[in-house]
Design a protein around this motif. Structure first.
Motif, PDB file in Angstrom:
ATOM      1  N   HIS B 457       0.834  -1.203   0.000  1.00 33.22           N
ATOM      2  CA  HIS B 457       0.000   0.000   0.000  1.00 33.22           C
ATOM      3  C   HIS B 457       0.875   1.262   0.000  1.00 33.22           C
ATOM      4  O   HIS B 457       0.582   2.222  -0.704  1.00 33.22           O
ATOM      5  CB  HIS B 457      -0.897  -0.018   1.231  1.00 33.22           C
ATOM      6  N   LEU B 458       1.949   1.248   0.776  1.00 26.63           N
ATOM      7  CA  LEU B 458       2.727   2.470   1.005  1.00 26.63           C
ATOM      8  C   LEU B 458       3.663   2.815  -0.140  1.00 26.63           C
ATOM      9  O   LEU B 458       4.001   3.977  -0.343  1.00 26.63           O
ATOM     10  CB  LEU B 458       3.564   2.328   2.284  1.00 26.63           C
ATOM     11  N   HIS B 459       4.112   1.818  -0.885  1.00 28.42           N
ATOM     12  CA  HIS B 459       5.107   2.023  -1.932  1.00 28.42           C
ATOM     13  C   HIS B 459       4.676   3.135  -2.898  1.00 28.42           C
ATOM     14  O   HIS B 459       3.519   3.180  -3.308  1.00 28.42           O
ATOM     15  CB  HIS B 459       5.301   0.707  -2.695  1.00 28.42           C
ATOM     16  N   ASP B 460       5.630   4.009  -3.250  1.00 29.76           N
ATOM     17  CA  ASP B 460       5.375   5.082  -4.221  1.00 29.76           C
ATOM     18  C   ASP B 460       4.275   6.051  -3.815  1.00 29.76           C
ATOM     19  O   ASP B 460       3.644   6.678  -4.665  1.00 29.76           O
ATOM     20  CB  ASP B 460       5.072   4.514  -5.615  1.00 29.76           C
ATOM     21  N   THR B 461       4.034   6.192  -2.495  1.00 26.14           N
ATOM     22  CA  THR B 461       3.090   7.215  -2.047  1.00 26.14           C
ATOM     23  C   THR B 461       3.856   8.276  -1.266  1.00 26.14           C
ATOM     24  O   THR B 461       5.060   8.151  -1.038  1.00 26.14           O
ATOM     25  CB  THR B 461       2.040   6.642  -1.079  1.00 26.14           C
ATOM     26  N   PHE B 463       3.684   8.643   1.770  1.00 30.26           N
ATOM     27  CA  PHE B 463       4.155   8.084   3.031  1.00 30.26           C
ATOM     28  C   PHE B 463       5.665   7.862   2.946  1.00 30.26           C
ATOM     29  O   PHE B 463       6.405   8.175   3.869  1.00 30.26           O
ATOM     30  CB  PHE B 463       3.435   6.765   3.327  1.00 30.26           C
ATOM     31  N   TYR B 521       0.526  11.355   6.127  1.00 28.03           N
ATOM     32  CA  TYR B 521      -0.937  11.325   6.224  1.00 28.03           C
ATOM     33  C   TYR B 521      -1.579  11.337   4.831  1.00 28.03           C
ATOM     34  O   TYR B 521      -2.398  10.472   4.507  1.00 28.03           O
ATOM     35  CB  TYR B 521      -1.385  12.523   7.067  1.00 28.03           C
ATOM     36  N   GLY B 523      -0.231  10.579   2.112  1.00 23.83           N
ATOM     37  CA  GLY B 523       0.222   9.390   1.381  1.00 23.83           C
ATOM     38  C   GLY B 523      -0.692   8.208   1.619  1.00 23.83           C
ATOM     39  O   GLY B 523      -1.093   7.506   0.683  1.00 23.83           O
ATOM     40  N   LEU B 524      -1.060   8.005   2.881  1.00 23.70           N
ATOM     41  CA  LEU B 524      -1.967   6.897   3.192  1.00 23.70           C
ATOM     42  C   LEU B 524      -3.310   7.082   2.496  1.00 23.70           C
ATOM     43  O   LEU B 524      -3.932   6.129   2.053  1.00 23.70           O
ATOM     44  CB  LEU B 524      -2.192   6.814   4.699  1.00 23.70           C
ATOM     45  N   LEU B 525      -3.740   8.338   2.388  1.00 25.44           N
ATOM     46  CA  LEU B 525      -5.060   8.604   1.798  1.00 25.44           C
ATOM     47  C   LEU B 525      -5.065   8.453   0.286  1.00 25.44           C
ATOM     48  O   LEU B 525      -6.123   8.561  -0.335  1.00 25.44           O
ATOM     49  CB  LEU B 525      -5.512  10.019   2.167  1.00 25.44           C
ATOM     50  N   GLY B 526      -3.910   8.254  -0.332  1.00 26.11           N
ATOM     51  CA  GLY B 526      -3.903   8.012  -1.773  1.00 26.11           C
ATOM     52  C   GLY B 526      -3.097   9.009  -2.575  1.00 26.11           C
ATOM     53  O   GLY B 526      -3.176   9.018  -3.799  1.00 26.11           O
ATOM     54  N   MET B 527      -2.317   9.869  -1.899  1.00 22.68           N
ATOM     55  CA  MET B 527      -1.463  10.803  -2.627  1.00 22.68           C
ATOM     56  C   MET B 527      -0.236  10.058  -3.125  1.00 22.68           C
ATOM     57  O   MET B 527       0.580   9.582  -2.338  1.00 22.68           O
ATOM     58  CB  MET B 527      -1.045  11.951  -1.691  1.00 22.68           C
ATOM     59  N   ARG B 528      -0.114   9.983  -4.458  1.00 27.99           N
ATOM     60  CA  ARG B 528       1.029   9.282  -5.036  1.00 27.99           C
ATOM     61  C   ARG B 528       2.240  10.196  -5.092  1.00 27.99           C
ATOM     62  O   ARG B 528       2.099  11.410  -5.099  1.00 27.99           O
ATOM     63  CB  ARG B 528       0.680   8.807  -6.456  1.00 27.99           C
ATOM     64  N   LEU B 538      -9.961  13.192  -3.200  1.00 29.05           N
ATOM     65  CA  LEU B 538      -9.217  12.583  -2.088  1.00 29.05           C
ATOM     66  C   LEU B 538      -9.389  13.380  -0.795  1.00 29.05           C
ATOM     67  O   LEU B 538      -9.101  12.891   0.287  1.00 29.05           O
ATOM     68  CB  LEU B 538      -7.727  12.492  -2.427  1.00 29.05           C
TER      69      LEU B 538
END
Lengths: 339, 631
Positions: B457-461, B463, B521, B523-528, B538
């Motif tokens: 999930h976290l990769h390339d976000t 985060f 924060y 990043g977890l919500l979907g910011m790439r 988002l």
């Protein structure tokens, strides 16, 4: 001794407060956003355990540090040195070995969670996925359906067989928690069991060029019944479309991902919109104007760099396509219908 | 002004331009003879730009005169071993000097210059991100042959690589300045090679930044093919710039290793070395042996573009994932190159301001070596989603989590060092403490990336972006500032303004926490990562606005630092003695230090960090035996 008691109590309090703080921010019990797949269960479980340990480790370092800064501060004018302590071998061994145990435990849990995520259902529904700059194309091989929106049934494992025709992309639906790169020249696999009906988006997570930010397509999770109805409808449409030139043209444009850059509703994307394009008078980037006719469209499909509409990237980012005369005629027939 | 135009820097730049035109002209001429096209979007064709850049860099080195002695030796002419200084004041720093202290400051200055450039790039795209939709980097914008989103990608990519080169030069700066002083040496082992390592970085930086004006490159600093095989000419300038800068890193590291092994003062056994020297050694071992891989990886892509060799082109049987292995085999250990000297600075300065021995000195020393070694076998954790063989993910998860053990040893030892000390907090100490907390945040946000499933999930976000900014600020930026505030009086005989130093710290630190926590924060919500625009659905517009404000606060705090720095060189309060009351040998002589450092050799007779123990000096000066001449 008194110092140790105070610090011990403060560490416990700080651990709890840190975890509660993360929870208030919504970051403790699960990764954001809402979980919509069976795979996210073990992932979110592992995440929660990690957040507990992280809260504790934060407190274990942060609290004695801050406590020392207050309790062992040099008073004004004081020139004395601190206590002469060089180290303690058993203590050093302890804080090497205990973290080592934690590492082994979490590596084990990580392996367990990964195993859960990769659990294979041999009955999984197969869908082919193609990534390209800057859109996704989905093919349902059993029904001959090709589309730019991914429709999935809930509570059934789906395996996406993915490849790319240009650069590396990455398939990520945040609500599904998992991500897999899409690599030219090979087929990668993405297994997911959607559990929550809803509308999501697949967002390309590997930088793929100028419009990477916009490489987002709809992902729609339906109940099995609604999904079946959608499949039946699309299969029927596909069959009908195959019988008319416009229908075949539309299929060609979907299959080749044209609508990733050319909108059908008038919005300018990476390329000019196709809405009302036929017969329109356009200014080119060399200052000349011309009327969009069949000859221009054919030339632009086969050699996108020949004449570029003012305001769009030059040189063009569109690949040169190879189509037969009949296919070109079908595509143009389809573009003519977009009014 | 005349002094500038006759300097080595000015000569080098002139020669670089001439060299460039010779290289580019050569290719263009050959192409004309072969009947190929001779001009392109940016006047010269791509091969012409590449050979021009290479010739330009080599000409710079000849022109600036750093190789003069070697050329004389090759012709059988002897040169003086004792290089005398011909310049005074600021002229020293734009001319070729073999004095490690001058070279250390030269490195530091170019690192600060690149921080300013990279930071400005960051502010431009951070402003663009303040709200969803494109604000000013729109598709209508045309600058340097790029439209808005392309320019965004270029600035974002350049921010990454310019900062990385800046860090590499910054650590070379501290190591070059401090290591010979700390081990009681007169200079580095190979002073000419040392100067060469510095001067080669100058054309490298110029080549790198020139990519902005040549269509840029839109791949991020990772330059993954096939995207990098299609990017504009700027891509080649990026590859070439990093390739040349890599030489600086390798040769500089070689010099440090030899210096530490061969030039220590009498009595300085391995476990009596100052802890920063251990860190410098560990970092140099990595830089010396791993940098080749990024150079090789980039060279392969250059050849793929220039000569059509399909190393990473699947249609020619190449493998795009192979590039990622080669790239990360350097680029992961590289992050330990960035942080180990910083962690060394923390360990070095803590005892001074706590007035207590460094707790568990040997453990801290060994943990640096431990991190360096484990760091070599974790690279594929950057590739958990890449489609490399699936079974490889588990062993790399184990090795990655293992890094936390030696890192933990450092944290626990630092805390134990603080315990029961007599702590004072002047500016350098504030930055040391800030570094520990920020690095702790970076360290603790690491394990969720190491365990494969959560990383999917976290990769390339964002985060990840938040995580590595924490590690790099905690591991490099904060300690770098600490080191500058700490050793500035040693280098100049004056100290930087304490009040403005504290303003710098108290403005930067809270803003930085907001920035990185906010990044994680969103990043977890979907910011790439690496996107110019984000989906308003988002719901992260407000968060991004706060991030942008925090980013500007950091920018202004660093601006305060710059003003303080340059103002204090001439106008700072005089501080020629042992300002920090340190036991280290360099503080036992007046500042600034003379050429060849110590008037008489030093000898180690005690432990480096025996604060709180009476009559236990670390070093003493050896009286020169009477009747003998100077060396």
């Amino acid at each position: 001794m008194q110092h140790f008691v105070i610090v011990g109590i403060l560490v416990i309090i700080t651990t709890i407060l840190t975890y509660l703080g993360l929870d208030v921010a919504g970051l403790a019990k699960q990764q954001h956003p809402i979980a919509a797949s069976a795979q996210s269960v073990s992932i979110d479980q592992l995440w929660q355990w990690e957040m507990i340990v992280i809260s504790f480790l934060f407190a274990v370092i942060f609290v004695p540090m801050m406590y020392s800064l207050v309790a062992f501060r040099q008073k004004k004018g004081e020139m004395k040195d601190g206590e002469h302590m060089e180290g303690n071998t058993s203590l050093e061994i302890a804080w090497t070995v205990i973290p080592l145990f934690l590492v082994v435990i979490f590596a084990y849990l990580g392996g367990w969670s990964l195993g859960e995520v990769r659990r294979v259902d041999p009955q999984a529904l197969v869908i082919n996925v193609k990534g390209q700059q800057f859109t996704w194309t989905f093919e349902y091989p059993e029904y001959g359906i090709i589309t730019n929106e991914l429709h999935l049934p809930a509570d059934r494992q789906v395996v996406l067989k993915m490849t790319s025709i240009d650069v590396i992309h990455s398939f990520w639906v945040p609500e599904f928690r998992i991500k897999q790169d899409v690599v030219p020249g090979r087929i990668t696999e993405y297994r997911v069991t959607p559990t929550l009906v809803g509308n999501y988006k697949v967002r390309c997570a590997e930088l793929c060029g100028t419009s990477h930010a916009y490489m987002e397509n709809a992902v729609i999770v339906n109940t099995q019944a609604d999904y079946d109805a959608w499949i039946a409808e699309q299969a029927e449409l596909a069959k009908l479309a195959a019988q008319t030139p416009e229908g075949q043209g539309r299929l060609l444009t979907v299959r080749n991902g044209c609508t990733g850059c050319h909108s059908l509703d008038g919005t300018p994307l990476t390329g000019p919109t196709w809405f009302n394009i036929f017969g329109k008078t356009e200014e080119m980037n060399d200052g000349s104007t011309l009327v969009i006719d069949e000859a221009y469209l054919i030339e632009s499909i086969l050699n996108p760099n020949a004449k570029i509409v003012a305001g769009f990237p030059s040189p063009s980012v569109m690949p040169a396509f190879v189509f037969s005369d009949e296919e070109l005629a079908n595509i143009i027939a389809y573009i003519k219908t977009l009014k | 002004m005349k002094k500038f135009f006759s300097s080595a820097l000015a000569r080098g730049l002139l020669w670089q331009v001439i060299g460039f035109f010779i290289g580019a002209g050569l290719v263009t001429g050959i192409r004309a003879l072969m009947g190929l096209t001779t001009t392109d979007t940016f006047f010269f064709t791509e091969p012409a730009w590449v050979l021009g850049a290479l010739f330009g860099a080599l000409s710079f080195l000849v022109g600036c005169g750093v190789m003069d002695d070697w050329i004389k030796w090759a012709r059988g002419i002897d040169t003086h071993d004792n290089h005398e200084e011909h310049w005074h004041g600021w002229e020293k720093y734009i001319n070729v000097s073999f004095d490690h202290k001058v070279i250390g400051i030269q490195y530091t200055m170019i690192a600060l210059l690149l921080i300013a450039i990279g930071g400005t790039f960051a502010m431009i795209f951070r402003t663009e991100l303040a709200a969803s939709q494109l604000q000013f980097l729109t598709t209508d914008l045309k600058l340097f042959g790029q439209n808005g989103p392309q320019l965004y990608n270029t600035l974002m990519s350049l921010h990454g690589i310019v900062m990385i080169i800046s860090i590499l030069l910054g650590i070379s700066g501290i190591i070059n300045y401090a290591v010979p002083l700390l081990i009681g040496a007169a200079d580095m082992s190979f002073p000419r090679l040392n100067a060469f390592s510095y001067w080669i970085a100058v054309p490298a930086a110029i080549t790198l930044v020139s990519s902005l004006f040549l269509g840029g490159f839109d791949t991020g600093w990772t330059g993954y093919p096939p995207l990098s095989a299609r990017a504009p000419v700027g891509m080649q300038m990026f590859f070439m710039g990093v390739f040349i800068a890599g030489w600086s890193s390798i040769l500089g590291a070689l010099n440090v290793v030899v210096t530490v092994l061969r030039m220590r003062a009498k009595g300085m056994t391995a476990f009596k070395m100052p802890i920063f020297v251990w860190a410098g050694l560990a970092t140099s071992i990595i830089a010396m042996t791993a940098t080749q891989f990024i150079g090789l990886a980039f060279q392969l892509v250059m050849f793929q573009r220039l000569l059509g060799m399909g190393f990473f082109d699947p249609t020619k049987g190449g493998n795009p994932v192979l590039f990622q292995h080669l790239f990360w085999f350097y680029s992961h250990p590289a992050v330990y190159v960035f942080i180990l000297p910083g962690l060394g600075v923390i360990s070095e300065l803590l005892p001074v301001f706590v007035r207590k021995p460094l707790y568990g000195y040997r453990w801290i020393a060994m943990s640096s070596i431990g991190i360096a070694l484990v760091g070599f076998v974790v690279w594929a954790h950057h590739m958990f989603t890449s489609s490399m063989n699936e079974y490889l993910r588990v062993p790399f998860m184990y090795s990655t989590l293992l890094v936390s053990v030696p890192t933990g040893v450092k944290f626990f030892s630092w805390v134990a060092t603080l315990w029961k000390g007599k702590i004072s907090t002047p500016t350098p100490m504030l930055f040391v403490l800030g570094a520990i907390v920020v690095f702790l945040m970076g360290g603790l946000s690491g394990p969720p990336h190491a365990t494969v499933s959560t990383d999917l999930h976290l990769h390339d976000t964002y985060f990840v972006v938040g995580h590595f900014h924490d590690t790099i600020f905690g591991g490099f930026v904060f300690p770098f500032f600490a080191a500058i505030y700490y050793w500035f009086p040693k280098a100049t005989g004056r100290r930087m303004n304490e009040f403005w130093g504290k303003v710098h710290f108290w403005l930067m630190t809270p803003s930085f926490f907001i920035l990185t926590f906010g990044m994680m924060y969103v990043g977890l919500l979907g910011m790439r990562r690496r996107i110019a625009d984000y989906d308003p659905a988002l719901g992260i517009d407000t968060a991004h606005l706060i991030l942008t404000i925090a980013g500007f606060a950091i920018f202004f705090s660093v601006l305060i630092f710059f003003i303080n720095f340059f103002y204090s060189i001439k106008n700072g309060e005089k501080a020629e003695g042992n300002l920090w009351n340190s036991r280290s040998p360099e503080w036992q002589v007046p500042s600034p230090m003379s050429l060849h450092n110590y008037p008489t050799p030093i000898e180690v007779i005690g432990e480096p960090y025996d604060y709180g123990l009476k009559d236990s000096p670390y070093t003493r000066f050896v009286e020169a035996p009477k009747g003998k001449g100077k060396h």
